[in-house]
Design a protein around this motif. Sequence first.
Motif, mmCIF file in Angstrom:
data_model
loop_
_atom_site.group_PDB
_atom_site.id
_atom_site.type_symbol
_atom_site.label_atom_id
_atom_site.label_comp_id
_atom_site.label_asym_id
_atom_site.label_seq_id
_atom_site.Cartn_x
_atom_site.Cartn_y
_atom_site.Cartn_z
ATOM 1 N N PRO A 40 0.819 -1.225 0.000
ATOM 2 C CA PRO A 40 0.000 0.000 0.000
ATOM 3 C C PRO A 40 0.847 1.266 0.000
ATOM 4 O O PRO A 40 0.477 2.267 -0.617
ATOM 5 N N PHE A 41 2.002 1.214 0.687
ATOM 6 C CA PHE A 41 2.857 2.397 0.749
ATOM 7 C C PHE A 41 3.633 2.590 -0.547
ATOM 8 O O PHE A 41 4.001 3.716 -0.900
ATOM 9 N N LEU A 44 1.151 4.374 -2.532
ATOM 10 C CA LEU A 44 1.110 5.751 -2.040
ATOM 11 C C LEU A 44 2.283 6.555 -2.593
ATOM 12 O O LEU A 44 2.121 7.711 -3.000
ATOM 13 N N VAL A 145 -6.791 0.996 -3.778
ATOM 14 C CA VAL A 145 -5.854 1.284 -2.690
ATOM 15 C C VAL A 145 -5.974 2.709 -2.152
ATOM 16 O O VAL A 145 -6.022 2.918 -0.933
ATOM 17 N N LEU A 149 -6.676 3.987 1.774
ATOM 18 C CA LEU A 149 -5.681 4.713 2.556
ATOM 19 C C LEU A 149 -6.242 6.048 3.040
ATOM 20 O O LEU A 149 -6.002 6.468 4.178
ATOM 21 N N CYS A 153 -6.670 7.332 6.927
ATOM 22 C CA CYS A 153 -6.138 8.613 7.410
ATOM 23 C C CYS A 153 -7.224 9.422 8.115
ATOM 24 O O CYS A 153 -7.000 9.987 9.200
ATOM 25 N N SER A 168 1.599 7.670 12.989
ATOM 26 C CA SER A 168 1.147 7.435 11.623
ATOM 27 C C SER A 168 1.664 8.509 10.681
ATOM 28 O O SER A 168 2.130 8.209 9.573
ATOM 29 N N LEU A 172 4.238 7.712 7.679
ATOM 30 C CA LEU A 172 3.915 8.056 6.297
ATOM 31 C C LEU A 172 4.942 9.040 5.739
ATOM 32 O O LEU A 172 5.316 8.962 4.562
#
Length: 239
Positions: A40-41, A44, A145, A149, A153, A168, A172
């Motif tokens: 997922p990151f 991102l 995705v 996300l 958040c 968090s 991030l």
Amino acid sequence: MRPANQKREADNREIVLLVLLGFISILLWHSPYGGYLLYPFSILATWFHEMGHGLAAMAFGNDFERLVIFPDGSGYALHIGEGEPGRVSQAAIAAAGLLGPTVAGCLLILASRAHKMTKGALIALGVALIGSTLIWVRSTTGWMVLPALGAICLGLAFYGREQHRRFSVQFLGVQGCISIYRDFGYLFTEGGMMEGRMQMSDTGHIEQALVLPYWFWGGLITALIIVMVFYALKIAHRR
């Protein structure tokens, strides 16, 4: 021990933790299964990258048409302008994608200084992820995705505990700052494969616009990233 010393030690521990998180993330990206954990990151980071291209294109008067993210984490931002693009605008739009994740990461790290800023950063990021998906994203991977996300958040911003929000935002931020080093070689190549096709790299586009070789621009951008991260950490922990 004086309170000032206690704060300084706490800041030092936090910096060490952030550096450690970054180091572990880089190791995971290059391990056989770590990429799945950080998937997922990775998406991102691609979103930060392509939004950097798209927003820079808009700043130079172009139309940001769509943002596409592929399942392997690659992607592109389609922008259209009238006439032949200028050399400066072409180079700036290409560089914005490389610097975009680090700029976003540094802003998140800076936002961790205060409670209100931490909450505001999570709200802003959540709204941006969901809003950009509705406006520009045109791929299944992005649709699956990015809104998820964004929802996480927003959930953390409104319902999470302060220490969870702070961690968090910092996590991030670290992911944004180090994401360029997931594919570090991309900075120092003229092109790469995307969905089975050879594409010119961003530093290749800068070379095309500003003459100097792609490896020079890769080195310069690397230096800028290091400076930005250094000062973000310094300012975030200034008392």
